[in-house]
Design an enzyme around this catalytic site. Structure first.
Site, PDB file in Angstrom:
ATOM      1  N   GLY A   1     -19.384 -18.961  25.830  1.00 36.18           N
ATOM      2  CA  GLY A   1     -20.702 -18.813  26.444  1.00 36.18           C
ATOM      3  C   GLY A   1     -21.269 -17.404  26.395  1.00 36.18           C
TER       4      GLY A   1
ATOM      5  NE  ARG B   1     -10.807 -20.389  35.020  1.00 33.73           N
ATOM      6  CZ  ARG B   1     -11.467 -21.320  35.688  1.00 33.73           C
ATOM      7  NH1 ARG B   1     -11.222 -21.523  36.949  1.00 33.73           N
ATOM      8  NH2 ARG B   1     -12.423 -22.030  35.109  1.00 33.73           N
TER       9      ARG B   1
ATOM     10  CG  ASP C   1      -8.006 -17.707  38.631  1.00 30.38           C
ATOM     11  OD1 ASP C   1      -9.024 -17.208  39.151  1.00 30.38           O
ATOM     12  OD2 ASP C   1      -7.643 -18.878  38.826  1.00 30.38           O
TER      13      ASP C   1
ATOM     14  N   GLY D   1     -17.983 -16.920  35.993  1.00 37.58           N
ATOM     15  CA  GLY D   1     -18.654 -17.608  37.095  1.00 37.58           C
ATOM     16  C   GLY D   1     -18.516 -19.107  36.980  1.00 37.58           C
TER      17      GLY D   1
ATOM     18  CE1 TYR E   1     -23.741 -19.903  39.204  1.00 37.24           C
ATOM     19  CE2 TYR E   1     -26.121 -20.101  39.392  1.00 37.24           C
ATOM     20  CZ  TYR E   1     -25.002 -19.725  38.671  1.00 37.24           C
ATOM     21  OH  TYR E   1     -25.157 -19.159  37.435  1.00 37.24           O
TER      22      TYR E   1
ATOM     23  CE  LYS F   1     -23.571 -16.333  39.028  1.00 41.07           C
ATOM     24  NZ  LYS F   1     -22.790 -15.482  38.135  1.00 41.07           N
TER      25      LYS F   1
HETATM   26  P1  NDP Z   1     -19.345 -20.908  30.908  1.00 40.97           P
HETATM   27  O1  NDP Z   1     -19.007 -21.964  31.873  1.00 40.97           O
HETATM   28  O2  NDP Z   1     -19.611 -21.251  29.491  1.00 40.97           O
HETATM   29  O3  NDP Z   1     -18.232 -19.751  30.940  1.00 40.97           O
HETATM   30  C1  NDP Z   1     -17.781 -19.236  32.157  1.00 40.97           C
HETATM   31  C2  NDP Z   1     -16.647 -18.289  31.894  1.00 40.97           C
HETATM   32  O4  NDP Z   1     -16.141 -17.825  33.167  1.00 40.97           O
HETATM   33  C3  NDP Z   1     -15.482 -18.964  31.175  1.00 40.97           C
HETATM   34  O5  NDP Z   1     -14.911 -18.050  30.273  1.00 40.97           O
HETATM   35  C4  NDP Z   1     -14.531 -19.264  32.329  1.00 40.97           C
HETATM   36  O6  NDP Z   1     -13.184 -19.359  31.951  1.00 40.97           O
HETATM   37  C5  NDP Z   1     -14.747 -18.049  33.192  1.00 40.97           C
HETATM   38  N1  NDP Z   1     -14.241 -18.254  34.541  1.00 40.97           N
HETATM   39  C6  NDP Z   1     -14.644 -19.155  35.456  1.00 40.97           C
HETATM   40  N2  NDP Z   1     -13.912 -19.042  36.573  1.00 40.97           N
HETATM   41  C7  NDP Z   1     -13.024 -18.041  36.370  1.00 40.97           C
HETATM   42  C8  NDP Z   1     -11.999 -17.456  37.139  1.00 40.97           C
HETATM   43  N3  NDP Z   1     -11.707 -17.864  38.374  1.00 40.97           N
HETATM   44  N4  NDP Z   1     -11.278 -16.444  36.600  1.00 40.97           N
HETATM   45  C9  NDP Z   1     -11.545 -16.022  35.365  1.00 40.97           C
HETATM   46  N5  NDP Z   1     -12.494 -16.538  34.566  1.00 40.97           N
HETATM   47  C10 NDP Z   1     -13.223 -17.542  35.074  1.00 40.97           C
HETATM   48  O7  NDP Z   1     -20.585 -20.171  31.563  1.00 40.97           O
HETATM   49  P2  NDP Z   1     -21.763 -19.291  30.969  1.00 40.97           P
HETATM   50  O8  NDP Z   1     -21.336 -18.543  29.787  1.00 40.97           O
HETATM   51  O9  NDP Z   1     -22.957 -20.139  30.925  1.00 40.97           O
HETATM   52  O10 NDP Z   1     -21.968 -18.303  32.210  1.00 40.97           O
HETATM   53  C11 NDP Z   1     -21.515 -16.966  32.236  1.00 40.97           C
HETATM   54  C12 NDP Z   1     -22.113 -16.298  33.459  1.00 40.97           C
HETATM   55  O11 NDP Z   1     -23.536 -16.373  33.386  1.00 40.97           O
HETATM   56  C13 NDP Z   1     -21.710 -16.995  34.757  1.00 40.97           C
HETATM   57  O12 NDP Z   1     -21.487 -16.030  35.761  1.00 40.97           O
HETATM   58  C14 NDP Z   1     -22.928 -17.827  35.079  1.00 40.97           C
HETATM   59  O13 NDP Z   1     -23.035 -18.075  36.460  1.00 40.97           O
HETATM   60  C15 NDP Z   1     -24.042 -16.950  34.562  1.00 40.97           C
HETATM   61  N6  NDP Z   1     -25.267 -17.665  34.283  1.00 40.97           N
HETATM   62  C16 NDP Z   1     -25.282 -18.738  33.403  1.00 40.97           C
HETATM   63  C17 NDP Z   1     -26.464 -19.411  33.166  1.00 40.97           C
HETATM   64  C18 NDP Z   1     -26.529 -20.596  32.259  1.00 40.97           C
HETATM   65  O14 NDP Z   1     -27.535 -21.322  32.283  1.00 40.97           O
HETATM   66  N7  NDP Z   1     -25.526 -20.855  31.423  1.00 40.97           N
HETATM   67  C19 NDP Z   1     -27.726 -19.001  33.812  1.00 40.97           C
HETATM   68  C20 NDP Z   1     -27.591 -17.865  34.692  1.00 40.97           C
HETATM   69  C21 NDP Z   1     -26.406 -17.239  34.902  1.00 40.97           C
HETATM   70  P3  NDP Z   1     -12.530 -20.792  31.631  1.00 40.97           P
HETATM   71  O15 NDP Z   1     -12.835 -21.044  30.187  1.00 40.97           O
HETATM   72  O16 NDP Z   1     -11.101 -20.630  31.876  1.00 40.97           O
HETATM   73  O17 NDP Z   1     -13.162 -21.780  32.552  1.00 40.97           O
END
Ligand code: NDP
Length: 234
Positions: free
Chosen positions: A13, A34, A48, A77, A140, A144
């Protein structure tokens, strides 16, 4: 420019797009993963962020390979959407523990090296939802919005130490997080965005790279919306 950069949640992402962009610009980039597979071609450490010990171990691994972290992107996130009346306390605290307290854990750990170096760049990935709220996203949105208070407090606390803290607030972006939307929901949401479409992860990465760069040397405590104009007015 070859700085030691750490991006949490960089396995996919938005985090992965940031990692690829900064690595292409010559930085020594590390990401945390993670679950799932670590991304190819990048230093990836398992972590994590809800566990302070794992955060410490991950930083030690990155420091050993790339040196002290000079640029931190707090990106990891989660969402656990539910209407307030149905939202359990666990759903609330799990989201806050990852999105807000998780960011606190990594920024606290990163600040050690940055204080010693008397320089550093921190970018928090918040959300447009932090500013406008959203039905079903009380947990959420609160987490944020909390990042903004965290960033601005850090900006005041550590400004004299040469460290900047900024926030990027993306609108809906094409990643796994937005995959569950139906085509109808997607079209409805896009119709409310002045630019008429969702963001691409690379467009969020471009804003993050700017705030982490030398070009943003006099910017701290800022919230930069990257939302196609959806949140205009905040
Ligand atoms: P994804 O769900 O594609 O990726 C989230 C990433 O965060 C993954 O690598 C995941 O790891 C990791 N993660 C989640 N929980 C933990 C944890 N406890 N410890 C370590 N790593 C963790 O999300 P996006 O790329 O879409 O989002 C990235 C950020 O952007 C987030 O903070 C999200 O809230 C924010 N955002 C996203 C939007 C959207 O529309 N996509 C809009 C606005 C903000 P794992 O693969 O192990 O789950």
């Amino acid at each position: 420019m070859s700085r030691s950069v750490l991006i949490t949640g960089g396995s996919r992402g938005i985090g992965l797009a940031i990692a690829r962009r900064m690595a292409a610009a010559g930085d020594r980039v590390a990401v945390t993963h993670r679950t799932g597979e670590p991304p190819k071609g990048l230093l990836s450490v398992q972590c994590d962020i809800t566990d302070a010990d794992q955060v410490d171990v991950a930083f030690k691994q990155v420091e050993a390979e790339h040196g002290p972290v000079e640029v931190l992107i707090a990106n990891a996130g989660i969402t656990k959407d539910q209407l307030l009346m149905r939202m359990s306390e666990d759903d609330f605290t799990a989201v806050v523990d990852t999105n807000l307290t998780g960011a606190f854990r990594v920024v606290k750990r990163a600040s050690r090296g940055m204080l010693r170096a008397k320089k550093g760049r921190v970018v928090f990935i918040s959300s447009a939802v932090a500013l406008r709220g959203e039905i079903g996203q009380a947990n959420y949105a609160a987490s944020k919005a909390g990042l903004i208070g965290l960033a601005r407090s850090m900006a005041r606390e550590l400004g004299l130490r040469g460290i900047t803290f900024n926030v990027v607030a993306p609108g809906l972006t094409e990643t796994a997080m937005s995959e569950s939307l139906t085509e109808e929901q997607r079209e409805h949401l896009a119709s409310q965005i002045p630019l008429g479409r969702l963001a691409r992860p690379e467009e969020i990465a471009a804003a993050v790279a700017f705030l982490a760069s030398e070009n943003a040397s006099y910017i701290t405590g800022a919230v930069l919306p990257v939302d196609g104009g959806a949140g205009m007015g905040h």
